[in-house]
Design an enzyme around this catalytic site. Structure first.
Site, PDB file in Angstrom:
ATOM      1  N   ARG A 160       0.839  -1.209   0.000  1.00  0.00           N
ATOM      2  CA  ARG A 160       0.000   0.000   0.000  1.00  0.00           C
ATOM      3  C   ARG A 160       0.875   1.261   0.000  1.00  0.00           C
ATOM      4  O   ARG A 160       0.587   2.232   0.699  1.00  0.00           O
ATOM      5  CB  ARG A 160      -0.932   0.045   1.218  1.00  0.00           C
ATOM      6  CG  ARG A 160      -1.984  -1.047   1.254  1.00  0.00           C
ATOM      7  CD  ARG A 160      -3.035  -0.801   0.166  1.00  0.00           C
ATOM      8  NE  ARG A 160      -4.152  -1.705   0.285  1.00  0.00           N
ATOM      9  CZ  ARG A 160      -4.162  -2.972  -0.152  1.00  0.00           C
ATOM     10  NH1 ARG A 160      -3.101  -3.468  -0.761  1.00  0.00           N
ATOM     11  NH2 ARG A 160      -5.222  -3.729  -0.002  1.00  0.00           N
ATOM     12  N   SER A 235     -10.463  -0.405   2.980  1.00  0.00           N
ATOM     13  CA  SER A 235      -9.739  -0.571   4.243  1.00  0.00           C
ATOM     14  C   SER A 235      -9.294   0.794   4.752  1.00  0.00           C
ATOM     15  O   SER A 235      -8.575   1.507   4.052  1.00  0.00           O
ATOM     16  CB  SER A 235      -8.494  -1.427   4.033  1.00  0.00           C
ATOM     17  OG  SER A 235      -8.845  -2.680   3.516  1.00  0.00           O
ATOM     18  N   GLU A 338      -4.693   4.089   6.441  1.00  0.00           N
ATOM     19  CA  GLU A 338      -4.287   3.844   5.052  1.00  0.00           C
ATOM     20  C   GLU A 338      -4.830   4.921   4.110  1.00  0.00           C
ATOM     21  O   GLU A 338      -4.179   5.269   3.127  1.00  0.00           O
ATOM     22  CB  GLU A 338      -4.760   2.447   4.636  1.00  0.00           C
ATOM     23  CG  GLU A 338      -4.015   1.852   3.469  1.00  0.00           C
ATOM     24  CD  GLU A 338      -4.567   2.307   2.145  1.00  0.00           C
ATOM     25  OE1 GLU A 338      -3.772   2.701   1.280  1.00  0.00           O
ATOM     26  OE2 GLU A 338      -5.797   2.289   1.966  1.00  0.00           O
TER      27      GLU A 338
END
Ligand code: EPU
Length: 343
Positions: A160, A235, A338
Site C-alpha cells: 500500500r 480498508s 491507510e
C-alpha cells in the site's frame, strides 16, 4: 476550460463527505492539465476519490482528472502492453481486459477508483498487487508542467505504498499507467482461501480469468460495502506488521489469531515478521458493526469505516482515533491509517 465555483464534492468521494470546493475544474487532456498547471500551482488533485477522507472545504483550485482513453502499444502471441489514461474507471478497465482475455488484473476486480491512482497506494487484493503488472507510469511535474516517466522500479512500490505517497506526494499528476498482461497461459492466483472456496463451491476445477474475477467480485460484494449505497473508502487502516516476539505473545493469548508471515527488511538484515489483519484486531475489541451517530464500523469487515449518510470527515477521523487508541491499549499495536486524510 470552465472553472466552476462552490461545487459540492459529495459525489466525487466514495465516503460521500459533503464538503465544498471553492473552485473546481474538470480536465480531460494532458494538454489542458499542462495549461492549468502553467497558471495555478496551489491545486488540489481529485481523481476517483476512493482513498481519501475529506475533513473540510477545499480552498485551493480542485483539479478533477478526467483524462480518458486506452491504447494497445504492443502485442504478440503471449502478451500485450496497454497504456491507460488516468481518468479511466479501474473496474471498467479490468472488465474490458477480461473481455479481451488479457490476464493479470482479475484478482483486482471491483476495486473502486480510477486507473491513475492505482499506483499511488499500489492497490492490492487476494494475493496480487498492481505493481506486479505495471511497466510504466507517466506524470506531469506540477512545478514545471513537464512530462516525466517512471519505470516500475522508479515507483518504489511497497505494501500500500509507492514513491507517489512519499517523496513525490503533491509533486506530480499521474496521467497514464502502462500494464503488461498475458494473452494465454495466464498465471492465476487462486490460493487465497476465499477464492479457493468460492471456485470449489462452483465446481470449477480449471478456472479462467473470468472465473477468478467472478469469484473476487462475489467475495468483495459479500464483505465490502458498495460505496454507492454506504459511503466508505475500503480498508481504512493498513494491516500492521509486528515482530516475532510480539506475535508469539499475542498467539499465546489468542490461539486463533490469523496472520501472514512476511520477510521484513530492516538495518539488521532480513527478519521474519507477522502481518496481522487489522479487521481481526478491531473485531476482537468489539467494534465490528458498531455505529456512532452517522458513522461506524462495517458489519461484515471491521477494517472498513462507513458513512451512513451525513457523517462529517471529522466524525470518521474521531472514530478512527478511538479505534487506534483501543488497539494500542489492548494489543500494544499502533494502527496506521491507510486512506489519505485531507485536513
Ligand atoms: N478478519 C476478521 N474480522 C474482520 C475482518 C477480517 O477477523 O472483520 C480476519 C479474518 O480472519 C480474515 C482475515 O482477517 O480471514 C483477512 O481478512 P480479508 O480477507 O477480508 O482481508 P484483509 O486483510 O482484512 C486486505 C486488504 C483488502 C483486500 C483484502 C483481500 C489491506 C489494508 N486490506 O484486507 O484491501 O481486499 O486483503 O486481499 O491490506 C483496501 O485496501 O481497501 C482493501 C479492501
Amino acid at each position: 476550460m470552465n472553472i466552476q465555483q462552490n461545487i459540492s464534492l459529495k459525489a466525487y468521494n466514495t465516503f460521500g463527505i459533503d464538503v465544498f470546493a471553492k473552485r473546481f475544474v474538470s480536465v480531460d487532456s494532458v494538454y489542458n492539465l499542462q495549461k492549468i498547471l502553467a497558471q495555478e500551482k496551489n491545486i488540489f488533485l481529485l481523481s476517483g476519490g476512493s482513498n481519501m477522507l475529506l475533513t473540510q472545504n477545499i480552498n485551493k483550485l480542485v483539479v478533477y482528472i478526467n483524462i480518458k482513453g486506452i491504447s494497445v502499444d504492443f502485442e504478440n502471441e503471449n502478451e500485450v502492453l496497454i497504456t491507460v489514461n488516468s481518468g479511466e474507471n479501474w473496474h471498467e478497465f479490468v472488465v474490458w481486459c477480461i473481455s479481451q482475455n488479457y490476464g493479470g488484473l482479475e484478482n483486482l476486480s471491483l476495486i473502486p477508483g480510477h486507473v491513475g491512482t492505482s499506483p499511488i497506494q499500489n492497490i492490492g487484493a487476494y494475493g496480487v498487487e498492481v505493481r506486479d503488472v505495471i511497466t510504466k507510469v507517466e506524470a506531469i511535474d506540477i512545478s514545471t508542467a513537464k512530462r516525466i516517466e517512471f519505470s516500475n522500479a522508479d515507483c518504489a512500490f511497497g505494501y500500500r505504498n509507492s514513491i507517489f505517497k512519499n517523496e513525490l506526494k503533491g509533486e506530480v499528476v499521474i496521467t497514464s499507467v502502462s500494464f503488461k498482461l498475458s494473452k494465454n497461459q495466464h498465471q492465476l492466483h487462486t490460493n487465497y482461501g476465499a477464492i479457493e472456496q468460492q471456485l470449489t463451491a462452483k465446481n470449477i476445477i480449471n478456472p479462467t480469468i473470468k472465473d477468478v474475477s467472478d469469484a473476487v467480485i462475489y467475495i468483495r460484494k459479500s464483505k465490502l460495502p458498495d460505496p454507492k449505497k454506504i459511503g466508505n473508502s475500503g480498508s481504512f487502516f493498513k494491516n500492521p506488521v509486528i515482530s516475532s516476539e510480539k506475535f508469539i505473545k499475542l498467539q499465546e493469548k489468542h490461539p486463533t489469531i490469523p496472520f501472514y508471515k512476511v520477510e521484513a527488511n530492516n538495518n539488521t538484515g532480513n527478519t521474519l515478521s507477522y502481518k496481522i489483519p487489522a479487521g481481526w484486531l478491531i473485531e476482537t475489541i468489539g467494534f465490528k458493526g458498531r455505529r456512532f451517530g452517522d458513522c461506524g464500523v462495517h458489519e461484515n469487515q471491521a477494517l472498513v469505516l462507513v458513512n451512513y449518510g451525513n457523517a462529517k470527515g471529522s466524525d470518521i477521523l474521531k472514530l478512527a482515533k478511538i479505534i487506534q487508541q483501543a488497539i494500542l491499549d489492548t494489543f500494544e499495536i499502533a494502527l496506521e491509517i491507510e486512506v489519505n486524510v485531507i485536513k
